[in-house]
Design a protein around this motif. Structure first.
Motif, PDB file in Angstrom:
ATOM      1  N   ARG A  30      -6.164  -0.661  -0.418  1.00  0.00           N
ATOM      2  CA  ARG A  30      -5.752   0.643   0.096  1.00  0.00           C
ATOM      3  C   ARG A  30      -5.783   1.685  -1.010  1.00  0.00           C
ATOM      4  O   ARG A  30      -5.595   1.367  -2.188  1.00  0.00           O
ATOM      5  CB  ARG A  30      -4.369   0.573   0.713  1.00  0.00           C
ATOM      6  CG  ARG A  30      -3.293   0.156  -0.242  1.00  0.00           C
ATOM      7  CD  ARG A  30      -1.953  -0.056   0.480  1.00  0.00           C
ATOM      8  NE  ARG A  30      -1.027  -0.722  -0.400  1.00  0.00           N
ATOM      9  CZ  ARG A  30      -0.226  -0.108  -1.275  1.00  0.00           C
ATOM     10  NH1 ARG A  30      -0.255   1.204  -1.381  1.00  0.00           N
ATOM     11  NH2 ARG A  30       0.588  -0.784  -2.045  1.00  0.00           N
ATOM     12  N   THR A  31      -6.016   2.916  -0.623  1.00  0.00           N
ATOM     13  CA  THR A  31      -5.974   4.036  -1.557  1.00  0.00           C
ATOM     14  C   THR A  31      -4.528   4.382  -1.827  1.00  0.00           C
ATOM     15  O   THR A  31      -3.731   4.523  -0.895  1.00  0.00           O
ATOM     16  CB  THR A  31      -6.704   5.257  -0.960  1.00  0.00           C
ATOM     17  OG1 THR A  31      -8.064   4.901  -0.696  1.00  0.00           O
ATOM     18  CG2 THR A  31      -6.670   6.441  -1.902  1.00  0.00           C
ATOM     19  N   VAL A  45      -7.433   2.748  -6.072  1.00  0.00           N
ATOM     20  CA  VAL A  45      -7.403   1.767  -4.979  1.00  0.00           C
ATOM     21  C   VAL A  45      -6.677   0.536  -5.510  1.00  0.00           C
ATOM     22  O   VAL A  45      -6.856   0.147  -6.662  1.00  0.00           O
ATOM     23  CB  VAL A  45      -8.837   1.404  -4.535  1.00  0.00           C
ATOM     24  CG1 VAL A  45      -8.813   0.405  -3.391  1.00  0.00           C
ATOM     25  CG2 VAL A  45      -9.602   2.660  -4.142  1.00  0.00           C
ATOM     26  N   LYS A  46      -5.846  -0.071  -4.663  1.00  0.00           N
ATOM     27  CA  LYS A  46      -5.095  -1.256  -5.075  1.00  0.00           C
ATOM     28  C   LYS A  46      -5.292  -2.377  -4.064  1.00  0.00           C
ATOM     29  O   LYS A  46      -5.320  -2.148  -2.863  1.00  0.00           O
ATOM     30  CB  LYS A  46      -3.610  -0.934  -5.188  1.00  0.00           C
ATOM     31  CG  LYS A  46      -2.798  -2.093  -5.708  1.00  0.00           C
ATOM     32  CD  LYS A  46      -1.403  -1.690  -6.081  1.00  0.00           C
ATOM     33  CE  LYS A  46      -0.721  -2.876  -6.736  1.00  0.00           C
ATOM     34  NZ  LYS A  46       0.528  -2.516  -7.360  1.00  0.00           N
ATOM     35  N   CYS A  47      -5.412  -3.585  -4.579  1.00  0.00           N
ATOM     36  CA  CYS A  47      -5.528  -4.778  -3.744  1.00  0.00           C
ATOM     37  C   CYS A  47      -4.128  -5.328  -3.489  1.00  0.00           C
ATOM     38  O   CYS A  47      -3.375  -5.586  -4.435  1.00  0.00           O
ATOM     39  CB  CYS A  47      -6.389  -5.833  -4.430  1.00  0.00           C
ATOM     40  SG  CYS A  47      -6.503  -7.376  -3.498  1.00  0.00           S
ATOM     41  N   SER A  48      -3.791  -5.528  -2.235  1.00  0.00           N
ATOM     42  CA  SER A  48      -2.472  -6.064  -1.883  1.00  0.00           C
ATOM     43  C   SER A  48      -2.355  -7.546  -2.201  1.00  0.00           C
ATOM     44  O   SER A  48      -1.245  -8.059  -2.357  1.00  0.00           O
ATOM     45  CB  SER A  48      -2.191  -5.830  -0.402  1.00  0.00           C
ATOM     46  OG  SER A  48      -2.115  -4.454  -0.142  1.00  0.00           O
ATOM     47  N   HIS A  52      -4.486  -6.101  -8.432  1.00  0.00           N
ATOM     48  CA  HIS A  52      -5.300  -5.300  -9.336  1.00  0.00           C
ATOM     49  C   HIS A  52      -5.523  -3.923  -8.718  1.00  0.00           C
ATOM     50  O   HIS A  52      -5.509  -3.763  -7.492  1.00  0.00           O
ATOM     51  CB  HIS A  52      -6.653  -5.964  -9.591  1.00  0.00           C
ATOM     52  CG  HIS A  52      -6.594  -7.078 -10.568  1.00  0.00           C
ATOM     53  ND1 HIS A  52      -6.404  -8.389 -10.184  1.00  0.00           N
ATOM     54  CD2 HIS A  52      -6.691  -7.080 -11.921  1.00  0.00           C
ATOM     55  CE1 HIS A  52      -6.400  -9.151 -11.255  1.00  0.00           C
ATOM     56  NE2 HIS A  52      -6.571  -8.386 -12.327  1.00  0.00           N
ATOM     57  N   SER A  53      -5.761  -2.940  -9.559  1.00  0.00           N
ATOM     58  CA  SER A  53      -6.122  -1.608  -9.078  1.00  0.00           C
ATOM     59  C   SER A  53      -7.296  -1.096  -9.890  1.00  0.00           C
ATOM     60  O   SER A  53      -7.564  -1.562 -11.002  1.00  0.00           O
ATOM     61  CB  SER A  53      -4.933  -0.653  -9.169  1.00  0.00           C
ATOM     62  OG  SER A  53      -4.478  -0.534 -10.486  1.00  0.00           O
ATOM     63  N   TRP A  54      -8.019  -0.139  -9.330  1.00  0.00           N
ATOM     64  CA  TRP A  54      -9.192   0.437  -9.982  1.00  0.00           C
ATOM     65  C   TRP A  54      -9.360   1.859  -9.485  1.00  0.00           C
ATOM     66  O   TRP A  54      -8.742   2.283  -8.519  1.00  0.00           O
ATOM     67  CB  TRP A  54     -10.451  -0.398  -9.698  1.00  0.00           C
ATOM     68  CG  TRP A  54     -10.754  -0.584  -8.242  1.00  0.00           C
ATOM     69  CD1 TRP A  54     -11.586   0.180  -7.463  1.00  0.00           C
ATOM     70  CD2 TRP A  54     -10.201  -1.573  -7.376  1.00  0.00           C
ATOM     71  NE1 TRP A  54     -11.602  -0.269  -6.172  1.00  0.00           N
ATOM     72  CE2 TRP A  54     -10.741  -1.369  -6.089  1.00  0.00           C
ATOM     73  CE3 TRP A  54      -9.302  -2.614  -7.531  1.00  0.00           C
ATOM     74  CZ2 TRP A  54     -10.416  -2.147  -4.992  1.00  0.00           C
ATOM     75  CZ3 TRP A  54      -8.972  -3.399  -6.442  1.00  0.00           C
ATOM     76  CH2 TRP A  54      -9.538  -3.160  -5.194  1.00  0.00           C
TER      77      TRP A  54
END
Length: 68
Positions: A30-31, A45-48, A52-54
């Motif tokens: 999700r953003t 953006v982050k992974c639930s 990790h985020s990028w």
């Protein structure tokens, strides 16, 4: 927090299909933040799943459809 580098393969795959985490392949991403300036925009953006985020980076490359 340690900053990691993506491989060129991870970047290419993500740019072709940005609907999954480039680290764990989860679709639960999700953003979480968006910002922009004159010709560029970026969003975090982050992974639930793996946490990790990028940052996705965007650049204006054209305009279209003049409407009066």
């Amino acid at each position: 927090m340690k900053e990691l580098q993506f491989t060129s393969e991870q970047i290419e795959e993500y740019v072709d299909n940005p609907n999954f985490c480039p680290i764990c392949a989860s679709k639960d991403i999700r953003t979480v933040d968006t910002d922009w300036d004159t010709a560029d925009a970026w969003r975090t953006v982050k992974c639930s799943d793996c946490k990790h985020s990028w940052v996705e980076c965007f650049r204006l490359f054209t305009i279209d459809n003049l409407i009066k």
